[in-house]
Design an enzyme around this catalytic site. Structure first.
Site, PDB file in Angstrom:
ATOM      1  N   ASP A 114       0.752  -1.128  -0.123  1.00 31.61           N
ATOM      2  CA  ASP A 114       0.129   0.049   0.112  1.00 31.61           C
ATOM      3  C   ASP A 114       0.961   1.224   0.191  1.00 31.61           C
ATOM      4  O   ASP A 114       1.834   1.415   0.761  1.00 31.61           O
ATOM      5  CB  ASP A 114      -1.048  -0.061   1.253  1.00 31.61           C
ATOM      6  CG  ASP A 114      -1.926   0.989   1.088  1.00 31.61           C
ATOM      7  OD1 ASP A 114      -2.523   1.417   0.178  1.00 31.61           O
ATOM      8  OD2 ASP A 114      -2.629   1.402   2.202  1.00 31.61           O
ATOM      9  N   HIS A 121      -3.808  14.060   0.436  1.00 35.83           N
ATOM     10  CA  HIS A 121      -4.131  13.295   1.641  1.00 35.83           C
ATOM     11  C   HIS A 121      -2.847  13.437   2.600  1.00 35.83           C
ATOM     12  O   HIS A 121      -3.068  13.776   3.824  1.00 35.83           O
ATOM     13  CB  HIS A 121      -4.397  11.814   1.257  1.00 35.83           C
ATOM     14  CG  HIS A 121      -4.424  10.965   2.547  1.00 35.83           C
ATOM     15  ND1 HIS A 121      -5.300  10.860   3.309  1.00 35.83           N
ATOM     16  CD2 HIS A 121      -3.505   9.863   2.820  1.00 35.83           C
ATOM     17  CE1 HIS A 121      -5.117   9.930   4.244  1.00 35.83           C
ATOM     18  NE2 HIS A 121      -4.062   9.313   3.841  1.00 35.83           N
ATOM     19  N   GLU A 186     -10.170   4.167   3.754  1.00 36.41           N
ATOM     20  CA  GLU A 186      -9.401   4.640   2.971  1.00 36.41           C
ATOM     21  C   GLU A 186      -9.781   4.375   1.238  1.00 36.41           C
ATOM     22  O   GLU A 186      -9.636   3.064   1.222  1.00 36.41           O
ATOM     23  CB  GLU A 186      -7.847   4.521   3.054  1.00 36.41           C
ATOM     24  CG  GLU A 186      -7.503   4.732   4.497  1.00 36.41           C
ATOM     25  CD  GLU A 186      -5.855   4.777   4.670  1.00 36.41           C
ATOM     26  OE1 GLU A 186      -5.289   3.953   3.842  1.00 36.41           O
ATOM     27  OE2 GLU A 186      -5.457   5.561   5.581  1.00 36.41           O
ATOM     28  N   GLU A 188      -9.111   3.846  -2.290  1.00 33.39           N
ATOM     29  CA  GLU A 188      -7.964   3.782  -2.937  1.00 33.39           C
ATOM     30  C   GLU A 188      -8.369   2.859  -4.195  1.00 33.39           C
ATOM     31  O   GLU A 188      -9.250   2.495  -4.555  1.00 33.39           O
ATOM     32  CB  GLU A 188      -6.956   2.736  -2.331  1.00 33.39           C
ATOM     33  CG  GLU A 188      -6.837   3.658  -0.759  1.00 33.39           C
ATOM     34  CD  GLU A 188      -5.736   2.623  -0.118  1.00 33.39           C
ATOM     35  OE1 GLU A 188      -4.898   2.210  -0.747  1.00 33.39           O
ATOM     36  OE2 GLU A 188      -5.368   3.102   1.033  1.00 33.39           O
ATOM     37  N   ASP A 220      -9.017   0.219   2.094  1.00 37.26           N
ATOM     38  CA  ASP A 220      -8.336  -0.085   3.183  1.00 37.26           C
ATOM     39  C   ASP A 220      -8.491   0.343   4.524  1.00 37.26           C
ATOM     40  O   ASP A 220      -8.130   1.452   4.903  1.00 37.26           O
ATOM     41  CB  ASP A 220      -6.544   0.429   2.995  1.00 37.26           C
ATOM     42  CG  ASP A 220      -5.654  -0.057   3.588  1.00 37.26           C
ATOM     43  OD1 ASP A 220      -5.796  -1.423   4.157  1.00 37.26           O
ATOM     44  OD2 ASP A 220      -4.696   0.391   3.980  1.00 37.26           O
ATOM     45  N   ARG A 224      -7.593   4.202  13.466  1.00 37.76           N
ATOM     46  CA  ARG A 224      -6.959   5.248  13.676  1.00 37.76           C
ATOM     47  C   ARG A 224      -6.295   5.533  14.869  1.00 37.76           C
ATOM     48  O   ARG A 224      -5.111   5.786  15.080  1.00 37.76           O
ATOM     49  CB  ARG A 224      -7.549   6.685  13.224  1.00 37.76           C
ATOM     50  CG  ARG A 224      -8.024   6.541  11.775  1.00 37.76           C
ATOM     51  CD  ARG A 224      -6.877   6.631  10.762  1.00 37.76           C
ATOM     52  NE  ARG A 224      -7.491   6.716   9.616  1.00 37.76           N
ATOM     53  CZ  ARG A 224      -6.685   6.827   8.649  1.00 37.76           C
ATOM     54  NH1 ARG A 224      -5.327   6.425   8.298  1.00 37.76           N
ATOM     55  NH2 ARG A 224      -7.389   7.057   7.107  1.00 37.76           N
ATOM     56  N   GLN A 227      -3.569   2.594  15.110  1.00 39.52           N
ATOM     57  CA  GLN A 227      -2.540   3.174  14.297  1.00 39.52           C
ATOM     58  C   GLN A 227      -1.701   4.280  14.998  1.00 39.52           C
ATOM     59  O   GLN A 227      -0.444   4.322  14.944  1.00 39.52           O
ATOM     60  CB  GLN A 227      -3.046   3.620  12.895  1.00 39.52           C
ATOM     61  CG  GLN A 227      -2.004   3.931  11.797  1.00 39.52           C
ATOM     62  CD  GLN A 227      -2.624   4.665  10.576  1.00 39.52           C
ATOM     63  OE1 GLN A 227      -3.893   4.769  10.515  1.00 39.52           O
ATOM     64  NE2 GLN A 227      -2.069   5.017   9.623  1.00 39.52           N
ATOM     65  N   TYR A 231       2.351   3.022  15.359  1.00 39.46           N
ATOM     66  CA  TYR A 231       2.879   3.406  13.879  1.00 39.46           C
ATOM     67  C   TYR A 231       4.375   4.039  13.993  1.00 39.46           C
ATOM     68  O   TYR A 231       5.182   3.944  12.991  1.00 39.46           O
ATOM     69  CB  TYR A 231       2.166   3.911  12.978  1.00 39.46           C
ATOM     70  CG  TYR A 231       2.456   5.722  13.051  1.00 39.46           C
ATOM     71  CD1 TYR A 231       2.869   6.174  12.179  1.00 39.46           C
ATOM     72  CD2 TYR A 231       1.802   6.322  13.997  1.00 39.46           C
ATOM     73  CE1 TYR A 231       2.894   7.517  11.803  1.00 39.46           C
ATOM     74  CE2 TYR A 231       1.779   7.704  14.103  1.00 39.46           C
ATOM     75  CZ  TYR A 231       2.724   8.403  12.998  1.00 39.46           C
ATOM     76  OH  TYR A 231       2.537   9.779  13.107  1.00 39.46           O
ATOM     77  N   LYS A 240      -3.781  -1.598  10.460  1.00 44.30           N
ATOM     78  CA  LYS A 240      -4.217  -1.664   8.898  1.00 44.30           C
ATOM     79  C   LYS A 240      -4.546  -3.172   8.573  1.00 44.30           C
ATOM     80  O   LYS A 240      -5.187  -3.489   7.497  1.00 44.30           O
ATOM     81  CB  LYS A 240      -3.045  -1.327   7.965  1.00 44.30           C
ATOM     82  CG  LYS A 240      -2.941   0.297   8.387  1.00 44.30           C
ATOM     83  CD  LYS A 240      -3.609   1.053   7.533  1.00 44.30           C
ATOM     84  CE  LYS A 240      -3.209   2.550   7.224  1.00 44.30           C
ATOM     85  NZ  LYS A 240      -4.138   3.321   6.366  1.00 44.30           N
ATOM     86  N   THR A 244      -8.721  -5.624   4.382  1.00 47.46           N
ATOM     87  CA  THR A 244      -8.755  -4.478   3.168  1.00 47.46           C
ATOM     88  C   THR A 244      -9.598  -5.322   1.998  1.00 47.46           C
ATOM     89  O   THR A 244      -9.624  -6.361   1.801  1.00 47.46           O
ATOM     90  CB  THR A 244      -7.154  -4.504   2.481  1.00 47.46           C
ATOM     91  OG1 THR A 244      -6.295  -3.924   3.619  1.00 47.46           O
ATOM     92  CG2 THR A 244      -7.402  -3.661   1.371  1.00 47.46           C
ATOM     93  N   GLU A 345      -9.903  12.582   7.614  1.00 50.32           N
ATOM     94  CA  GLU A 345      -9.990  14.221   7.068  1.00 50.32           C
ATOM     95  C   GLU A 345     -11.273  14.700   6.759  1.00 50.32           C
ATOM     96  O   GLU A 345     -11.425  15.792   7.055  1.00 50.32           O
ATOM     97  CB  GLU A 345      -9.361  13.685   5.375  1.00 50.32           C
ATOM     98  CG  GLU A 345      -7.950  13.250   5.295  1.00 50.32           C
ATOM     99  CD  GLU A 345      -7.641  13.063   4.070  1.00 50.32           C
ATOM    100  OE1 GLU A 345      -7.329  13.980   3.164  1.00 50.32           O
ATOM    101  OE2 GLU A 345      -7.958  11.806   3.534  1.00 50.32           O
TER     102      GLU A 345
END
Length: 397
Positions: A114, A121, A186, A188, A220, A224, A227, A231, A240, A244, A345
């Site tokens: 990914d 973004h 997400e 994508e 995906d 949050r 993550q 991360y 993550k 997916t 977002e």
């Protein structure tokens, strides 16, 4: 092909406003009401049974991998033949109503990568997480940032998504373990590798169409809160890897010939291994629906790094790719609020909640549904569809 038997032959009825005319013909793997999985192509609201029409062993399989491995010359021969057949009367037993078939993951995925290719973004997340610094990290404009994902949890569209559990940092600074409270999407675009490459030999930007078969929509799903805690310093992991989603239909690159657009200006100029003579972006418009309410229209044409550059970077160290490998673009977003392809977002980290179905929302609740669709300019002067990728959120287990 043999025709006329088992119920005669007829032309496929294609609705006038269909996004799936003979210029599109995406591939998928389906099972009719009686029978096992095999390869089909979508024409209007009908699935064409390619095993019955073409009588080739590669279509009697439960994935597209054998077709992918044959390479671009064979891909075009098959596509041309199916387009010819689509203009004729076809055996009735080779036609299946879309609503009456079962779909499965169309490819057997060996590796999943990914990327993080949208400048909008990346800028938005930088402003959210590092408000007092430059939003883009120093390496972002120099290379397509990505990470190696978990191929075993890529699922076909409409597979339910179980809310993940993980470790989180609380407002007090202590850590706890439990269901994610900030479950996100997400939106994508995924790229399906057809022809593999040799270990130790990079794929160049100009070899993109020799190796990539087509595209599919990807969601995906992202936790949050999990993550955010895990991360650093190594990157995405449990936030993550739980699920997916990939669309059931894979659109061949040839169907997107009229969707090619120039890339945005890349500053500084990429290093030579990320340059090509025919590199391009794609004019694909996505629509995100949250509980059937349209909340965003992410524009793929604004992506900073091209699909070819992503593949070139993925293999730059000599890593090889195989038929069925999948790599995704990362979240697709634009500069306007209604072009943001993730809810972190859209709600600006939860500080600017949105109204969905009369409720004030920031992230996904159990029972929520998300559906992502997309269209692109087609070669017949009308738009084509890229199918959809959807999912229902189930409670944590």
């Amino acid at each position: 092909m043999t025709g006329g038997g088992r119920g005669g032959a007829s032309r496929v009825a294609i609705p006038e406003d269909s996004l799936f005319g003979p210029e599109n013909l995406p591939y998928g793997v389906f099972a009719p009401a009686a029978g096992g999985y095999r390869v089909g192509a979508r024409l209007g609201d009908t699935v064409l049974d390619l095993a019955a029409l073409l009588d080739d062993p590669i279509f009697f399989r439960a994935d597209l991998n054998a077709l992918l491995a044959t390479g671009p010359t064979r891909w075009r021969e098959v596509r041309d033949r199916v387009r010819e057949l689509a203009e004729t009367a076809l055996p009735v037993h080779a036609q299946h109503p879309l609503h009456a078939v079962r779909m499965k993951l169309p490819i057997r995925i060996g590796d999943y990568v990914d990327f993080y290719a949208s400048i909008d973004h990346a800028t938005n997340l930088g402003r959210l997480f590092r408000p007092d610094t430059e939003p883009l990290l120093p390496n972002w404009r120099h290379l397509p940032v990505g990470y190696h994902g978990r191929a075993g949890t890529v699922v076909v569209s409409d597979t339910p998504v179980v809310r993940p559990k993980g470790q989180r940092r609380t407002d007090s600074g202590a850590t706890d373990f439990g269901p994610s409270r900030s479950l996100d999407i997400e939106a994508e675009l995924g790229f399906v590798v057809g022809t593999g490459s040799v270990l130790g030999v990079p794929v160049t930007v100009d070899e993109f169409t020799e190796h990539v078969f087509g595209v599919g929509l990807v969601n995906d799903w992202s936790a949050r809160d999990i993550q955010a805690w895990e991360y650093q310093p190594l990157g995405p992991f449990l936030g993550k890897s739980f699920t997916t989603s990939l669309s059931a239909w894979i659109t061949p690159l040839d169907a997107l010939a009229d969707a090619r657009v120039p890339l945005p200006t890349q500053t500084p100029a990429p290093l030579p291994y990320l340059r090509g003579s025919d590199d391009h972006g794609l004019d694909i418009d996505l629509t995100v629906r949250w509980n059937d309410e349209v909340v965003a229209h992410p524009p793929y044409a604004r992506m900073y790094w091209s699909p070819a550059q992503m593949l070139a970077h993925l293999t730059a160290n000599g890593a090889s790719v195989r038929p069925g490998d999948l790599y995704a673009s990362g979240t697709i977003s634009g500069p306007a609020p209604d072009q943001r392809g993730s809810f972190i977002e859209l709600s600006w980290g939860g500080t600017q909640p949105v109204t969905v179905g009369g409720e004030i929302r920031a992230f996904l609740a159990d029972g929520d549904r998300v559906r992502i669709t997309a269209t692109a300019p087609g070669t017949a002067g009308r738009p084509i569809g890229l199918g959809e990728v959807g999912g229902l959120i189930l409670p944590a287990r």
